[in-house]
Write a protein that holds these residues in place. Structure first.
Motif, mmCIF file in Angstrom:
data_model
loop_
_atom_site.group_PDB
_atom_site.id
_atom_site.type_symbol
_atom_site.label_atom_id
_atom_site.label_comp_id
_atom_site.label_asym_id
_atom_site.label_seq_id
_atom_site.Cartn_x
_atom_site.Cartn_y
_atom_site.Cartn_z
ATOM 1 N N ILE A 148 32.913 -17.146 10.967
ATOM 2 C CA ILE A 148 34.299 -17.005 11.411
ATOM 3 C C ILE A 148 35.178 -18.139 10.890
ATOM 4 O O ILE A 148 36.221 -17.888 10.266
ATOM 5 N N PRO A 149 34.790 -19.437 11.100
ATOM 6 C CA PRO A 149 35.650 -20.494 10.546
ATOM 7 C C PRO A 149 35.737 -20.463 9.024
ATOM 8 O O PRO A 149 36.803 -20.730 8.465
ATOM 9 N N MET A 150 34.635 -20.116 8.340
ATOM 10 C CA MET A 150 34.699 -20.045 6.879
ATOM 11 C C MET A 150 35.604 -18.898 6.440
ATOM 12 O O MET A 150 36.359 -19.014 5.463
ATOM 13 N N ARG A 162 42.703 -14.284 -1.915
ATOM 14 C CA ARG A 162 41.844 -14.737 -0.814
ATOM 15 C C ARG A 162 41.432 -13.611 0.128
ATOM 16 O O ARG A 162 40.323 -13.645 0.673
ATOM 17 N N ILE A 163 42.280 -12.622 0.329
ATOM 18 C CA ILE A 163 41.942 -11.534 1.260
ATOM 19 C C ILE A 163 40.761 -10.740 0.710
ATOM 20 O O ILE A 163 39.805 -10.421 1.445
ATOM 21 N N TYR A 164 40.811 -10.411 -0.570
ATOM 22 C CA TYR A 164 39.695 -9.696 -1.200
ATOM 23 C C TYR A 164 38.406 -10.521 -1.092
ATOM 24 O O TYR A 164 37.340 -9.987 -0.743
ATOM 25 N N PHE A 169 33.069 -11.490 1.181
ATOM 26 C CA PHE A 169 32.171 -12.483 1.778
ATOM 27 C C PHE A 169 31.671 -12.013 3.141
ATOM 28 O O PHE A 169 30.466 -12.047 3.434
ATOM 29 N N PHE A 170 32.583 -11.528 3.972
ATOM 30 C CA PHE A 170 32.213 -11.134 5.327
ATOM 31 C C PHE A 170 31.338 -9.886 5.324
ATOM 32 O O PHE A 170 30.323 -9.829 6.040
ATOM 33 N N GLY A 176 23.898 -7.874 5.922
ATOM 34 C CA GLY A 176 22.558 -8.458 5.852
ATOM 35 C C GLY A 176 22.071 -8.937 7.200
ATOM 36 O O GLY A 176 20.917 -8.712 7.584
ATOM 37 N N SER A 177 22.951 -9.576 7.965
ATOM 38 C CA SER A 177 22.526 -10.126 9.248
ATOM 39 C C SER A 177 22.274 -9.041 10.293
ATOM 40 O O SER A 177 21.471 -9.233 11.212
ATOM 41 N N VAL A 178 22.937 -7.908 10.188
ATOM 42 C CA VAL A 178 22.671 -6.800 11.117
ATOM 43 C C VAL A 178 21.232 -6.314 10.958
ATOM 44 O O VAL A 178 20.542 -6.030 11.953
#
Length: 505
Positions: A148-150, A162-164, A169-170, A176-178
């Motif tokens: 979240i902070p990154m 930056r939005i792309y 990134f997210f 992967g984490s799911v």
């Protein structure tokens, strides 16, 4: 002396609480108070991590500085933290790097500086929590929370695209984490506990292990990142502000490598043996193919980003070459060399990549360009800066005497005990790394002064000299005397290998 202190909790929560305070310490017109408070909080956090090293018992593999409190009893979820020889050096790297990032941002960030600095402090606490968590749910919460902070750092203070970059990134890291969460819940149903070390003791059949291994592989490969799930990293680096690139390269990528050591190898040793060819292939592709991609980059940040992917390939290669070393009859000593080499490479890469991105940031603050073609002859106007950048470039290329040499040499040496051709392909980084790094330095630093903008450059100030000097000393210290780092992790690595050998079919 520190036995009765909740030292790890202090290290985790001091920057988080401090970051929240920093949010309210500045305003749009005057952020000096927020900067001073952020620097104070980062220094205090770093000082709190020093006893983790000075009081660490290198003669035992047992967890140290352990804290365990019941959190959600209905699901046997605990606030369970502790460190060993694998996690402790990464926590020190995190606290050290955060201090450098705060100092580096002192003058360059003028827009919402208090929020910017607060994001890094809160992110520091989440990353330290990830490295020290011994409960899988606690690990997962910290693992996700640091995104979240990154996400905000890149999305608010990043470049034009930056939005792309933030969405890419997210999405990559979240998907992967799911899959990792699914694997953790499955193992909870088998063991009745979320303790990571209870997962280590599970007796899983090969089919179960392979599915769990693949879930972990996707989660941690994205974080490293490994080829072919690496494409988010260059975009994130290019769009991120300098501090975001430093933390991303120096710390966040290491969480993927740490995950392989904490989860994949000890929980799924049979699947790791069965699928080591996959990880080795991905690692060697990163070393060779990504190295060639770095050669053609025109943006300095993008070149260093691809360089990071190639160098992190050594980390995963060292972690998964161990089975072939053992099967060739070279025993656990060669395997320990490979694992320790991967760990040294992670710490070394944290210093060198952070320094390289800071050097690019120094130039960008003056000329607002990262394009190699816009420079040339920087040494003529910034001789002191040129000395630092050449030094870090040589370290990035693996110059003996620098930290960049030690980890790569250990992994290549261990690889020869597994397979000559694997070692040969890994060793190509000595050529490719020198080629893309020195080619960039030649075009940016040396030669005639490129243009009037370069001619008008001013050399580094005392603040910039300070943080570049600190990183240069760290690179030299680890390169000339790696024993203090290797000694800390040696017993833990041996215990991990013994566990893998006992658990393996």
């Amino acid at each position: 002396m520190y036995a009765d202190w909740p030292l790890l909790s202090l290290v985790i929560w001091t920057p988080i609480v401090g970051g929240i305070l920093v949010l309210f310490a500045g305003d749009k017109e005057d952020s000096s108070g927020a900067k001073k408070l952020a620097l104070l909080v980062s220094i205090v956090t770093f000082l709190l991590t020093i006893p983790l090293y000075t009081e660490f018992n290198v003669d035992t593999h047992l967890l140290q500085f352990v804290e365990r409190h019941s959190w959600i009893p209905a699901f046997n979820i605990n606030y369970f933290v502790g460190v060993d020889g694998i996690s402790m050096p990464l926590i020190l790297l995190t606290s050290f790097t955060t201090v450098i990032v705060i100092i580096a941002a002192w003058e360059s960030i003028k827009y919402r500086a208090s929020q910017y600095l607060a994001a890094f402090l809160i992110m520091e606490g989440f990353m330290i929590g990830t490295f020290s968590s011994l409960d899988a749910i606690l690990f997962y919460i910290f693992f996700e929370a640091m995104l979240i902070p990154m996400f905000l750092v890149i999305g608010v203070w990043g470049g034009a695209n930056r939005i792309y970059a933030t969405l890419k990134f997210f999405i990559y890291t979240f998907v992967g984490s799911v899959l990792m969460l699914v694997a953790l819940i499955y193992m909870y149903n088998k063991s009745g506990s979320f303790s990571i070390f209870d997962f280590h003791a599970l007796q899983l059949n090969l089919d179960e292990q392979i599915l769990i291994f693949l879930a972990f592989l996707i989660a941690f490969a994205v974080k490293v990142p490994m080829w072919p799930v690496h494409t988010w990293l260059p975009d994130a680096h290019v769009e991120a502000p300098t501090g975001g690139s430093v933390i991303l390269a120096a710390i966040m990528l290491k969480i993927g490598g740490y995950g392989f050591l904490r989860f994949s190898l000890p929980i799924t040793p049979d699947a790791s043996l069965e699928l080591d060819w996959l990880v080795i292939t991905m690692s060697l592709t990163a070393v060779v193919y990504i190295g060639f991609i770095a050669l053609v980059q025109q943006d300095m940040k993008k070149l260093i980003a691809y360089s990071s992917i190639a160098h992190m390939g050594f980390v995963t290669l060292g972690f998964f070459i161990i089975f072939r070393i053992i099967d060739n009859g070279n025993g656990t000593q060669g395997a320990a060399l490979a694992l320790e080499g991967g760990m040294v490479q992670m710490i070394s890469h944290g210093f060198i990549s952070g320094a390289m991105f800071l050097c690019v940031g120094v130039l960008y603050d003056r000329m607002h360009s990262r394009q190699i073609a816009d420079y040339g002859g920087v040494a003529n106007t910034m001789p002191m800066f040129a000395g630092f950048m050449v030094f870090f470039a040589m370290a990035n290329a693996g110059l003996p005497g620098t930290s960049g040499f030690v980890g790569e040499f250990m992994v290549i040496l261990a690889s020869f005990q597994a397979n000559f051709w694997i070692a040969f392909l890994a060793a190509t980084t000595l050529i490719l790394g020198a080629a893309y790094t020195l080619w960039m330095v030649k075009r940016v630093i040396f030669g005639d002064t490129g243009n009037d903008n370069v001619r008008a450059l001013t050399d580094i100030n005392r603040r910039e000299f300070f943080f570049l000097s600190i990183l240069a000393m760290a690179v030299l210290a680890l390169g000339l005397w790696p024993d203090p780092l290797v000694d800390v992790m040696h017993v833990t690595i041996d215990n991990l290998l013994n566990h893998i050998m006992i658990s393996k079919i």
